[in-house]
Design a protein around this motif. Sequence first.
Motif, PDB file in Angstrom:
ATOM      1  N   TYR A 162      19.097  49.111  -4.865  1.00 26.30           N
ATOM      2  CA  TYR A 162      18.139  49.527  -3.842  1.00 26.30           C
ATOM      3  C   TYR A 162      18.786  50.614  -2.997  1.00 26.30           C
ATOM      4  O   TYR A 162      19.960  50.504  -2.625  1.00 26.30           O
ATOM      5  CB  TYR A 162      17.737  48.347  -2.946  1.00 26.30           C
ATOM      6  CG  TYR A 162      16.873  48.745  -1.772  1.00 26.30           C
ATOM      7  CD1 TYR A 162      15.517  49.004  -1.951  1.00 26.30           C
ATOM      8  CD2 TYR A 162      17.415  48.874  -0.498  1.00 26.30           C
ATOM      9  CE1 TYR A 162      14.725  49.381  -0.874  1.00 26.30           C
ATOM     10  CE2 TYR A 162      16.629  49.247   0.575  1.00 26.30           C
ATOM     11  CZ  TYR A 162      15.276  49.499   0.382  1.00 26.30           C
ATOM     12  OH  TYR A 162      14.501  49.882   1.438  1.00 26.30           O
ATOM     13  N   ASP A 163      18.024  51.666  -2.707  1.00 24.36           N
ATOM     14  CA  ASP A 163      18.500  52.770  -1.880  1.00 24.36           C
ATOM     15  C   ASP A 163      17.485  53.068  -0.785  1.00 24.36           C
ATOM     16  O   ASP A 163      16.262  53.020  -1.019  1.00 24.36           O
ATOM     17  CB  ASP A 163      18.683  54.046  -2.715  1.00 24.36           C
ATOM     18  CG  ASP A 163      19.694  53.881  -3.819  1.00 24.36           C
ATOM     19  OD1 ASP A 163      20.878  53.979  -3.528  1.00 24.36           O
ATOM     20  OD2 ASP A 163      19.273  53.643  -4.968  1.00 24.36           O
ATOM     21  N   HIS A 164      17.991  53.424   0.388  1.00 26.69           N
ATOM     22  CA  HIS A 164      17.147  53.890   1.490  1.00 26.69           C
ATOM     23  C   HIS A 164      17.867  55.062   2.149  1.00 26.69           C
ATOM     24  O   HIS A 164      18.967  54.889   2.703  1.00 26.69           O
ATOM     25  CB  HIS A 164      16.899  52.782   2.505  1.00 26.69           C
ATOM     26  CG  HIS A 164      16.015  53.198   3.645  1.00 26.69           C
ATOM     27  ND1 HIS A 164      14.633  53.147   3.575  1.00 26.69           N
ATOM     28  CD2 HIS A 164      16.313  53.710   4.864  1.00 26.69           C
ATOM     29  CE1 HIS A 164      14.118  53.594   4.713  1.00 26.69           C
ATOM     30  NE2 HIS A 164      15.121  53.939   5.509  1.00 26.69           N
ATOM     31  N   VAL A 165      17.294  56.258   2.073  1.00 31.59           N
ATOM     32  CA  VAL A 165      17.985  57.459   2.545  1.00 31.59           C
ATOM     33  C   VAL A 165      17.059  58.342   3.362  1.00 31.59           C
ATOM     34  O   VAL A 165      15.834  58.338   3.192  1.00 31.59           O
ATOM     35  CB  VAL A 165      18.552  58.286   1.361  1.00 31.59           C
ATOM     36  CG1 VAL A 165      19.638  57.516   0.635  1.00 31.59           C
ATOM     37  CG2 VAL A 165      17.450  58.697   0.399  1.00 31.59           C
ATOM     38  N   GLN A 216      17.399  65.641   4.108  1.00 26.56           N
ATOM     39  CA  GLN A 216      17.496  66.900   4.841  1.00 26.56           C
ATOM     40  C   GLN A 216      17.451  68.056   3.832  1.00 26.56           C
ATOM     41  O   GLN A 216      17.967  67.919   2.727  1.00 26.56           O
ATOM     42  CB  GLN A 216      18.805  66.952   5.654  1.00 26.56           C
ATOM     43  CG  GLN A 216      18.937  65.874   6.700  1.00 26.56           C
ATOM     44  CD  GLN A 216      17.937  66.020   7.825  1.00 26.56           C
ATOM     45  OE1 GLN A 216      17.417  67.119   8.059  1.00 26.56           O
ATOM     46  NE2 GLN A 216      17.655  64.924   8.507  1.00 26.56           N
ATOM     47  N   PRO A 217      16.781  69.185   4.169  1.00 28.28           N
ATOM     48  CA  PRO A 217      16.443  69.665   5.504  1.00 28.28           C
ATOM     49  C   PRO A 217      15.179  69.106   6.119  1.00 28.28           C
ATOM     50  O   PRO A 217      14.843  69.452   7.259  1.00 28.28           O
ATOM     51  CB  PRO A 217      16.305  71.176   5.286  1.00 28.28           C
ATOM     52  CG  PRO A 217      15.848  71.308   3.884  1.00 28.28           C
ATOM     53  CD  PRO A 217      16.534  70.207   3.146  1.00 28.28           C
ATOM     54  N   SER A 218      14.412  68.256   5.418  1.00 28.82           N
ATOM     55  CA  SER A 218      13.228  67.667   6.030  1.00 28.82           C
ATOM     56  C   SER A 218      13.628  66.845   7.241  1.00 28.82           C
ATOM     57  O   SER A 218      14.577  66.071   7.202  1.00 28.82           O
ATOM     58  CB  SER A 218      12.495  66.781   5.016  1.00 28.82           C
ATOM     59  OG  SER A 218      11.436  66.095   5.637  1.00 28.82           O
ATOM     60  N   ALA A 219      12.877  66.984   8.352  1.00 31.48           N
ATOM     61  CA  ALA A 219      13.258  66.336   9.612  1.00 31.48           C
ATOM     62  C   ALA A 219      12.859  64.867   9.656  1.00 31.48           C
ATOM     63  O   ALA A 219      13.426  64.092  10.416  1.00 31.48           O
ATOM     64  CB  ALA A 219      12.633  67.070  10.784  1.00 31.48           C
ATOM     65  N   SER A 220      11.880  64.446   8.837  1.00 23.22           N
ATOM     66  CA  SER A 220      11.370  63.090   8.996  1.00 23.22           C
ATOM     67  C   SER A 220      11.200  62.331   7.674  1.00 23.22           C
ATOM     68  O   SER A 220      10.749  61.195   7.683  1.00 23.22           O
ATOM     69  CB  SER A 220      10.007  63.130   9.709  1.00 23.22           C
ATOM     70  OG  SER A 220       9.078  63.916   8.969  1.00 23.22           O
ATOM     71  N   GLN A 221      11.581  62.909   6.554  1.00 20.36           N
ATOM     72  CA  GLN A 221      11.348  62.256   5.279  1.00 20.36           C
ATOM     73  C   GLN A 221      12.399  61.204   4.979  1.00 20.36           C
ATOM     74  O   GLN A 221      13.597  61.449   5.075  1.00 20.36           O
ATOM     75  CB  GLN A 221      11.338  63.291   4.145  1.00 20.36           C
ATOM     76  CG  GLN A 221      10.993  62.680   2.782  1.00 20.36           C
ATOM     77  CD  GLN A 221      11.024  63.712   1.662  1.00 20.36           C
ATOM     78  OE1 GLN A 221      11.391  64.853   1.878  1.00 20.36           O
ATOM     79  NE2 GLN A 221      10.624  63.296   0.463  1.00 20.36           N
ATOM     80  N   THR A 222      11.949  60.012   4.634  1.00 18.45           N
ATOM     81  CA  THR A 222      12.831  58.944   4.164  1.00 18.45           C
ATOM     82  C   THR A 222      12.337  58.483   2.800  1.00 18.45           C
ATOM     83  O   THR A 222      11.131  58.495   2.529  1.00 18.45           O
ATOM     84  CB  THR A 222      12.866  57.751   5.130  1.00 18.45           C
ATOM     85  OG1 THR A 222      11.532  57.212   5.265  1.00 18.45           O
ATOM     86  CG2 THR A 222      13.377  58.186   6.497  1.00 18.45           C
ATOM     87  N   VAL A 223      13.260  58.088   1.964  1.00 22.99           N
ATOM     88  CA  VAL A 223      12.929  57.671   0.601  1.00 22.99           C
ATOM     89  C   VAL A 223      13.595  56.333   0.316  1.00 22.99           C
ATOM     90  O   VAL A 223      14.789  56.151   0.611  1.00 22.99           O
ATOM     91  CB  VAL A 223      13.397  58.716  -0.440  1.00 22.99           C
ATOM     92  CG1 VAL A 223      13.094  58.231  -1.856  1.00 22.99           C
ATOM     93  CG2 VAL A 223      12.734  60.061  -0.183  1.00 22.99           C
ATOM     94  N   SER A 224      12.837  55.390  -0.250  1.00 25.69           N
ATOM     95  CA  SER A 224      13.376  54.097  -0.665  1.00 25.69           C
ATOM     96  C   SER A 224      13.111  53.910  -2.151  1.00 25.69           C
ATOM     97  O   SER A 224      12.003  54.193  -2.627  1.00 25.69           O
ATOM     98  CB  SER A 224      12.730  52.953   0.122  1.00 25.69           C
ATOM     99  OG  SER A 224      13.029  53.055   1.498  1.00 25.69           O
TER     100      SER A 224
END
Length: 208
Positions: free
Chosen positions: A173-176, A179-187
């Motif tokens: 499992y990954d949660h990151v 960048q350079p996106s200011a608000s993007q998170t990916v799980s």
Amino acid sequence: MNLKNALLLLTLLAGTTSLAQAQTAIPAGTTSLGGSIGYSRHTESQGQDVVTSQFRVAPSAGFFVADNLAVGINLNYSAGRTTISNYPENNLDAATSLRVGPYVQYYKMLSEQFGFLGTLGAGYQRSFTPTYTDPVTSLNVTRSGYYASLTPGVVFFPVPKFGISASVGYLGYDHVNVQPSASQTVSNFGASFGLDQLTFGGTFYFGR
């Protein structure tokens, strides 16, 4: 066979089983120091040769808090590169990844020399991935966050104090944050198994 002889036989069998388990166990108080290394290379032909190669190295140190049960810390570094045969001037820089964190490892020894092991790890990760946004423009993407993984494997002891391990992937499992996106998170949650994930390791066991 009378009752006395039967009880004697059961006692001997129990003692033999206990002795075998004691001999195959990695005892509490053992210190482990080692790591793993892996390399993969993949080629695709799509009118041109696209070659993707990756190198992985992961040193680790652990301590057995109970028989066959170790806790420790490891570091995992990988670097991968993609090259395109017809466009050598457009080859990107290497993509890199770093993971560091604690782990718990359990050994199931089937004999004095061979057994299975499972490693549960978690910690911090950071990666750098260059990619193209168009045929001539590249973008450097950085991801940072945390991970958790479960890795099954096998271990072989050619001598009592040195073990060789092998694995072919993991469940993770990954949660990151990206960048350079200011608000993007990916799980991401899933399994990655295969010969391209083949990794070998060597570990010294001090006190075994």
